[in-house]
Design an enzyme around this catalytic site. Structure first.
Site, PDB file in Angstrom:
ATOM      1  N   ASP A  56     -22.456 -16.581   8.876  1.00 44.64           N
ATOM      2  CA  ASP A  56     -21.393 -16.095   7.994  1.00 44.64           C
ATOM      3  C   ASP A  56     -21.956 -15.278   6.840  1.00 44.64           C
ATOM      4  O   ASP A  56     -21.205 -14.698   6.056  1.00 44.64           O
ATOM      5  CB  ASP A  56     -20.527 -17.246   7.479  1.00 44.64           C
ATOM      6  CG  ASP A  56     -21.293 -18.257   6.643  1.00 44.64           C
ATOM      7  OD1 ASP A  56     -22.509 -18.091   6.449  1.00 44.64           O
ATOM      8  OD2 ASP A  56     -20.664 -19.229   6.176  1.00 44.64           O
ATOM      9  N   SER A  57     -23.282 -15.168   6.756  1.00 43.97           N
ATOM     10  CA  SER A  57     -23.911 -14.265   5.792  1.00 43.97           C
ATOM     11  C   SER A  57     -23.528 -12.819   6.058  1.00 43.97           C
ATOM     12  O   SER A  57     -23.739 -11.946   5.206  1.00 43.97           O
ATOM     13  CB  SER A  57     -25.433 -14.410   5.840  1.00 43.97           C
ATOM     14  OG  SER A  57     -25.910 -14.323   7.176  1.00 43.97           O
ATOM     15  N   ASP A  95     -21.618 -19.269  13.799  1.00 42.97           N
ATOM     16  CA  ASP A  95     -21.556 -19.979  12.515  1.00 42.97           C
ATOM     17  C   ASP A  95     -20.092 -20.188  12.128  1.00 42.97           C
ATOM     18  O   ASP A  95     -19.364 -19.218  11.877  1.00 42.97           O
ATOM     19  CB  ASP A  95     -22.273 -19.137  11.450  1.00 42.97           C
ATOM     20  CG  ASP A  95     -22.626 -19.936  10.216  1.00 42.97           C
ATOM     21  OD1 ASP A  95     -22.317 -21.138  10.165  1.00 42.97           O
ATOM     22  OD2 ASP A  95     -23.228 -19.352   9.287  1.00 42.97           O
ATOM     23  N   LYS A 125     -22.767 -23.759  14.830  1.00 40.05           N
ATOM     24  CA  LYS A 125     -23.343 -24.329  13.608  1.00 40.05           C
ATOM     25  C   LYS A 125     -22.233 -24.614  12.605  1.00 40.05           C
ATOM     26  O   LYS A 125     -21.399 -23.743  12.330  1.00 40.05           O
ATOM     27  CB  LYS A 125     -24.367 -23.385  12.983  1.00 40.05           C
ATOM     28  CG  LYS A 125     -25.065 -23.986  11.756  1.00 40.05           C
ATOM     29  CD  LYS A 125     -26.112 -23.068  11.203  1.00 40.05           C
ATOM     30  CE  LYS A 125     -25.529 -21.925  10.387  1.00 40.05           C
ATOM     31  NZ  LYS A 125     -24.832 -22.399   9.153  1.00 40.05           N
ATOM     32  N   GLU A 127     -21.662 -26.403   8.696  1.00 41.30           N
ATOM     33  CA  GLU A 127     -22.203 -27.027   7.493  1.00 41.30           C
ATOM     34  C   GLU A 127     -21.493 -28.361   7.287  1.00 41.30           C
ATOM     35  O   GLU A 127     -20.256 -28.404   7.188  1.00 41.30           O
ATOM     36  CB  GLU A 127     -22.010 -26.115   6.279  1.00 41.30           C
ATOM     37  CG  GLU A 127     -22.816 -24.833   6.376  1.00 41.30           C
ATOM     38  CD  GLU A 127     -22.710 -23.976   5.126  1.00 41.30           C
ATOM     39  OE1 GLU A 127     -22.257 -24.492   4.078  1.00 41.30           O
ATOM     40  OE2 GLU A 127     -23.093 -22.791   5.190  1.00 41.30           O
ATOM     41  N   GLU A 193     -31.690 -26.724   5.679  1.00 43.39           N
ATOM     42  CA  GLU A 193     -31.895 -25.622   4.741  1.00 43.39           C
ATOM     43  C   GLU A 193     -32.361 -26.152   3.399  1.00 43.39           C
ATOM     44  O   GLU A 193     -31.747 -27.041   2.814  1.00 43.39           O
ATOM     45  CB  GLU A 193     -30.612 -24.799   4.561  1.00 43.39           C
ATOM     46  CG  GLU A 193     -30.806 -23.629   3.605  1.00 43.39           C
ATOM     47  CD  GLU A 193     -29.691 -22.597   3.643  1.00 43.39           C
ATOM     48  OE1 GLU A 193     -29.758 -21.627   2.870  1.00 43.39           O
ATOM     49  OE2 GLU A 193     -28.752 -22.759   4.445  1.00 43.39           O
TER      50      GLU A 193
END
Length: 303
Positions: A56-57, A95, A125, A127, A193
């Site tokens: 998502d960056s 993501d 992925k 979070e 991370e």
């Protein structure tokens, strides 16, 4: 299994989650890079990358947003599908964006299915923190392969610096237990991370899952880096743990400046870059249509 030879890396025809598990068991480091478009995907697969993460960056690096919070599922699925088309043989990780499961977790299964069915992902992925254990368990029960992202979680901590997690022993013990719990819940892989190297080492040693480091030291089963950071491309702000392996911005700038110069000085395009009419057709055109004004024609003849 048929194999491809990428330099010094012998790789299977299609890298899957099972391949990553085999790499962990054989202690072959797993390589992962972020990727956001078709052309880059072709290059990265051909270079021999094991995994590509459509992070998502892309919100900041591709779309120019201030943070990742506004990127949508539609955007993530569209770009992830493009990466899959360019790199059909890598292990592809989608993501899950913040909007994909916050604040309402109801659509999480549907959004995971979109990553799998529409974009061709091998892993998703997400979070997570301890409040997501039940969610991951439910997803695993429905066949959704989740890479649990632990440690620093930018979607919920975007206003904070990339502060190292687990400097204190009680924090380390908590993360070790959390990693165990997500494995028990059915997570398929872990990403750590900004976790201290010794704690990342212990998580990796205690887990049967592939564990990927993002700024968490060298002892994990693999490493992930942001493509823009290793190429020193504009828009990326490299953290301490990043390393630039090339200066792509300089090469791109040089190529663009050369193109601009040649256009402005009428050096491009040349005759070899043009399509031509057959002579007999040109004669018909000349007979039926006024020719170029001599002054204009002379500009191009003088090149």
């Amino acid at each position: 299994m048929s194999r491809k030879n990428y330099g010094d890396a012998l790789m299977p025809e299609k890298i899957t989650l099972e391949t990553l598990r085999h790499y962990k068991q054989s202690r072959r480091p797993i390589t992962m890079l972020t990727c956001y478009d078709y052309a880059a995907a072709v290059l990265l697969q051909n270079a021999g990358a094991d995994c590509l993460l459509v992070g998502d960056s892309l919100a900041q690096l591709v779309l120019g947003h201030e943070n990742t919070l506004s990127v949508t599922m539609d955007t993530m699925v569209t770009l992830t599908a493009a990466v899959r088309k360019g790199a059909p043989d890598v292990c592809l990780v989608g993501d899950m964006p913040y909007t994909g499961y916050h604040p309402d977790q109801e659509p999480i299964y549907r959004n995971c299915r979109r990553f799998l069915d529409e974009a061709g992902c091998d892993l998703i992925k997400i979070e997570v923190n301890r409040s997501h254990l039940d969610m991951v368990a439910q997803l695993a029960a429905q066949g959704i392969p989740v890479m649990a992202h632990l440690g620093y979680t930018p979607q919920t901590e975007f206003q904070l610096a990339k502060k190292i997690r687990t400097r204190l022993s009680d924090q380390a013990l908590q993360l070790l237990q959390t990693a165990k719990d997500f494995e028990s819940a059915g997570a398929a892989a872990l990403l750590l991370e900004c976790v201290t190297d010794i704690v990342a080492q212990r998580v990796t040693a205690q887990s049967t899952l592939p564990v990927i480091s993002c700024g968490s030291g060298p002892y994990c089963d693999g490493q992930v880096m942001v493509l823009h950071e290793i190429l020193a491309l504009p828009g990326s702000v490299a953290p301490r743990f990043a390393k630039a392996y090339g200066q792509a911005a300089e090469h791109i700038s040089t190529a663009v400046k050369e193109y601009l110069y040649e256009v402005r000085h009428r050096l491009f395009p040349t005759d070899q870059h043009c399509y031509h009419m057959p002579p007999e057709e040109k004669e018909k055109l000349d007979a039926a249509s006024p020719r170029l004004r001599p002054d204009i024609f002379a500009i191009y003849q003088s090149k």
